[in-house]
Design a protein around this motif. Sequence first.
Motif, mmCIF file in Angstrom:
data_model
loop_
_atom_site.group_PDB
_atom_site.id
_atom_site.type_symbol
_atom_site.label_atom_id
_atom_site.label_comp_id
_atom_site.label_asym_id
_atom_site.label_seq_id
_atom_site.Cartn_x
_atom_site.Cartn_y
_atom_site.Cartn_z
ATOM 1 N N ASP A 108 1.453 9.944 -10.146
ATOM 2 C CA ASP A 108 0.410 9.740 -11.158
ATOM 3 C C ASP A 108 -0.910 9.362 -10.472
ATOM 4 O O ASP A 108 -1.310 8.198 -10.468
ATOM 5 C CB ASP A 108 0.857 8.634 -12.124
ATOM 6 C CG ASP A 108 -0.131 8.477 -13.265
ATOM 7 O OD1 ASP A 108 -1.042 9.320 -13.381
ATOM 8 O OD2 ASP A 108 0.017 7.513 -14.033
ATOM 9 N N PRO A 109 -1.579 10.363 -9.866
ATOM 10 C CA PRO A 109 -2.759 10.061 -9.050
ATOM 11 C C PRO A 109 -3.913 9.494 -9.870
ATOM 12 O O PRO A 109 -4.792 8.843 -9.328
ATOM 13 C CB PRO A 109 -3.162 11.419 -8.463
ATOM 14 C CG PRO A 109 -2.119 12.386 -8.860
ATOM 15 C CD PRO A 109 -1.307 11.797 -9.950
ATOM 16 N N LEU A 115 -5.449 -1.318 1.700
ATOM 17 C CA LEU A 115 -4.656 -0.402 0.880
ATOM 18 C C LEU A 115 -5.288 0.987 0.871
ATOM 19 O O LEU A 115 -4.597 1.995 0.746
ATOM 20 C CB LEU A 115 -4.543 -0.928 -0.558
ATOM 21 C CG LEU A 115 -3.917 -2.318 -0.725
ATOM 22 C CD1 LEU A 115 -3.853 -2.701 -2.199
ATOM 23 C CD2 LEU A 115 -2.522 -2.349 -0.131
ATOM 24 N N THR A 116 -6.631 1.017 0.982
ATOM 25 C CA THR A 116 -7.375 2.284 0.946
ATOM 26 C C THR A 116 -6.747 3.399 1.795
ATOM 27 O O THR A 116 -6.526 4.492 1.276
ATOM 28 C CB THR A 116 -8.825 2.047 1.426
ATOM 29 O OG1 THR A 116 -9.381 0.987 0.671
ATOM 30 C CG2 THR A 116 -9.658 3.289 1.258
ATOM 31 N N GLY A 118 0.831 -1.202 0.000
ATOM 32 C CA GLY A 118 0.000 0.000 0.000
ATOM 33 C C GLY A 118 0.864 1.251 0.000
ATOM 34 O O GLY A 118 0.571 2.224 -0.705
ATOM 35 N N PHE A 119 1.954 1.191 0.751
ATOM 36 C CA PHE A 119 2.840 2.337 0.851
ATOM 37 C C PHE A 119 3.471 2.671 -0.502
ATOM 38 O O PHE A 119 3.466 3.816 -0.945
ATOM 39 C CB PHE A 119 3.912 2.028 1.904
ATOM 40 C CG PHE A 119 4.903 3.123 2.120
ATOM 41 C CD1 PHE A 119 4.490 4.350 2.604
ATOM 42 C CD2 PHE A 119 6.243 2.922 1.845
ATOM 43 C CE1 PHE A 119 5.402 5.369 2.806
ATOM 44 C CE2 PHE A 119 7.154 3.939 2.057
ATOM 45 C CZ PHE A 119 6.735 5.159 2.531
ATOM 46 N N PHE A 120 3.966 1.629 -1.186
ATOM 47 C CA PHE A 120 4.618 1.885 -2.473
ATOM 48 C C PHE A 120 3.628 2.345 -3.526
ATOM 49 O O PHE A 120 3.927 3.209 -4.338
ATOM 50 C CB PHE A 120 5.412 0.652 -2.928
ATOM 51 C CG PHE A 120 6.726 0.548 -2.213
ATOM 52 C CD1 PHE A 120 7.711 1.518 -2.419
ATOM 53 C CD2 PHE A 120 6.977 -0.467 -1.300
ATOM 54 C CE1 PHE A 120 8.915 1.460 -1.745
ATOM 55 C CE2 PHE A 120 8.181 -0.521 -0.611
ATOM 56 C CZ PHE A 120 9.151 0.436 -0.837
ATOM 57 N N ILE A 121 2.414 1.772 -3.492
ATOM 58 C CA ILE A 121 1.407 2.223 -4.446
ATOM 59 C C ILE A 121 1.083 3.698 -4.199
ATOM 60 O O ILE A 121 0.923 4.474 -5.137
ATOM 61 C CB ILE A 121 0.131 1.360 -4.354
ATOM 62 C CG1 ILE A 121 0.437 -0.056 -4.830
ATOM 63 C CG2 ILE A 121 -0.985 1.963 -5.211
ATOM 64 C CD1 ILE A 121 -0.713 -1.018 -4.673
ATOM 65 N N ALA A 146 -3.724 3.172 -8.993
ATOM 66 C CA ALA A 146 -4.096 3.964 -7.813
ATOM 67 C C ALA A 146 -5.608 3.930 -7.614
ATOM 68 O O ALA A 146 -6.101 3.785 -6.491
ATOM 69 C CB ALA A 146 -3.606 5.395 -7.962
ATOM 70 N N THR A 147 -6.358 4.060 -8.725
ATOM 71 C CA THR A 147 -7.816 4.099 -8.612
ATOM 72 C C THR A 147 -8.345 2.787 -8.044
ATOM 73 O O THR A 147 -9.158 2.775 -7.112
ATOM 74 C CB THR A 147 -8.443 4.361 -9.991
ATOM 75 O OG1 THR A 147 -7.815 5.504 -10.562
ATOM 76 C CG2 THR A 147 -9.938 4.601 -9.868
#
Lengths: 296, 388
Positions: B310-311, B325-326, B300-303, B316-317
């Motif tokens: 690149d949000p 991960l949320t 989750g941290f790396f994502i 990411a979505t």
Amino acid sequence: MLEFDGLVKTYGDNQVLQGVSFAVAPGQMFGFCGSNGAGKTTTMRIAMGLARADAGEVRWRGAPLDDAGRQRIGYMPEERGLYPKMKVADQLTYFARLHGASSADADRAVAEWTERLGLADKRGERVEKLSLGNQQRVQLAAALVSGPEVLILDEPFSGLDPVGVDSLADALVERCRAGVPVVFSSHQLDLVERLCDAVGILARGRIVASGTVGELRAQEGGRQLRVVVPDADPGWAAAVPGVRVVSEQRGDTVLELDVAADDQAVLAAALRTGRVTHFARREPSLVELFRGAVAA
Amino acid sequence: MSAAGQVRLVARREITTRVRDKGFIISSLVIVLLVVGVMIFQLVAGGQGSTTTVGVVGGNPSVQTALQQAGEASGTAVTVTELPDEAAARQAVEDGDVDGAVLDPTGDSPQLLVESSGSVDDVVRSAVGALSVGAQLAAQGVDLQPAPNVAVTELDPSGDDDGPAVVVALVGVVVLYGLLILFGQFVAQGVVEEKSSRVVELLLSTMKPWQLLAGKILGLGVLGLAQMVLIAAVGVTGALALGVVSVPGQLIGTVLVVIGWFLVGYAFYASVFAAAASLVSRQEDLGSVLTPTTLLLVVGFFISIQAGSDPGSGLATVTSFVPGLTPLVMPVRMAAGDVPLWQVLLAVAIMAVAIALVVRIGGRVYAGALLRTGGKTKLREALRAERA
């Protein structure tokens, strides 16, 4: 009245308890005896809600013990356990509070019990720094600080030095006189005999004998005599009707008489061998009663 | 004592024990200092503070003005030092007292001494150029007028620049991630400590497992939240005071969002960590049961770091709706500003369901495994075990 009623507990194929029943009255000290693995700890853990009985229940004052009821019980588990890094006084205050004592009552009880159990100078120390004997005393204090209505103690005396045994015994007697029913298990049967008003012997999943030590002796049936006849030949008493020789060592003889046997006939036989230096009825100790009950 | 009263006592013990622990206090201070340090670094590395020192031999007072104007144009403040001769200039450059030394700046063959070529070259070159042009024009008799000022009109003064908000969210996620790991570990260690010391038997003779679990998670949660708020307060105050961030409303909004997600994440991870920890009886065995959950956190941290650059990416979505991960990904997406409200609400709802499940199943595992000492309890055994 603290009642254990028909407790049944099976672990896998092993039926540990097969209907354990006994009752302890307020102000009574009950010694709970049994061989290793007989189920003493399981019985106590069921009372404390740490194991669930397959059948039967434990009642206090007529009502089945629930969480609220258990908060009024002081418990000392067989597996000793305290927070190693917590200071003695903090720890005891915490347990008193968990049992429902107010903050002020808890502080007072902690001061009192650490004093009585010889821990007054250890209040600020971490439990892990204490000797095993002192950790044991803290464990006892943890069971006592909440001012419990009932005490259930699993092997409270094991690991204590004689001074510790005495201070714990005094504390238990004092609590008992105040009307608290006390149940404790122990293998130190001399201690049980000295302290307890009543004894229960657990074997093969049941209470095989219970009552006062006097009652147990009466139940035992056979009378025993100890006769010391220094000049007698071995086997001198074998011929007396209804008499069985339990042990004989250089004239120091223990005899068991059945109901029909005449102790005066034994005395006469003893006198025929020469000098008699001792002739008395012999009370079996709890150890012997225990062996008899467990072996039966 | 009521059930809630006991939960409160357990929670209070967790807090007082930690607060008295020197290690905890020191680590808290270190985190706060780190946040302050990062901001000061930002400020220093931000470029506004760069200065250039130039030594001058010969020439006239207009040289100083020319050098400073040239420096301003290329974003550096120029300090000018007068030097008596070339030898002194060489010495000053070699000693590093000046970044460069100009010989004869107004003459026909000006010379620049530098240790090695750098930004000072351009400054000096354009200053000498300007001086030369000015001198030539003056020689032709041209009267120089000051150049007109450029008036700046902001068309959308309140317009969002999302860059700073994303940076704040990323810093927030780093702190959130660190605190989730830290407090998750605290929960896990506490559970094992009670099991390995067997004190759990005494505790459970006065209360139910769920009370012990709830008290532990609540107590450490309050402490975690306090630490998060402290770091946020220091961060926001520092950022505003040092001028790292210029839009206070947006900054505070992002920080509040991160704190909210911390609470959601903590509820989830603390429950999982507690259940996992209850399966073992020794601190040494803790690593093996915590690894899968810790990995989820790391992923989750790396994502979320990736989402920072690149949000709008698909990864990411999608991951912003995956329970666990949320809490790490969503704050970054939200800071980037293009998340519809329904998506945020959906993510919260999914997390709420996940937390409810984790608390329920985790609570069962915990209750089933707590009194089984010695070795490692299998998950299935714990679920099947009788609960006192």
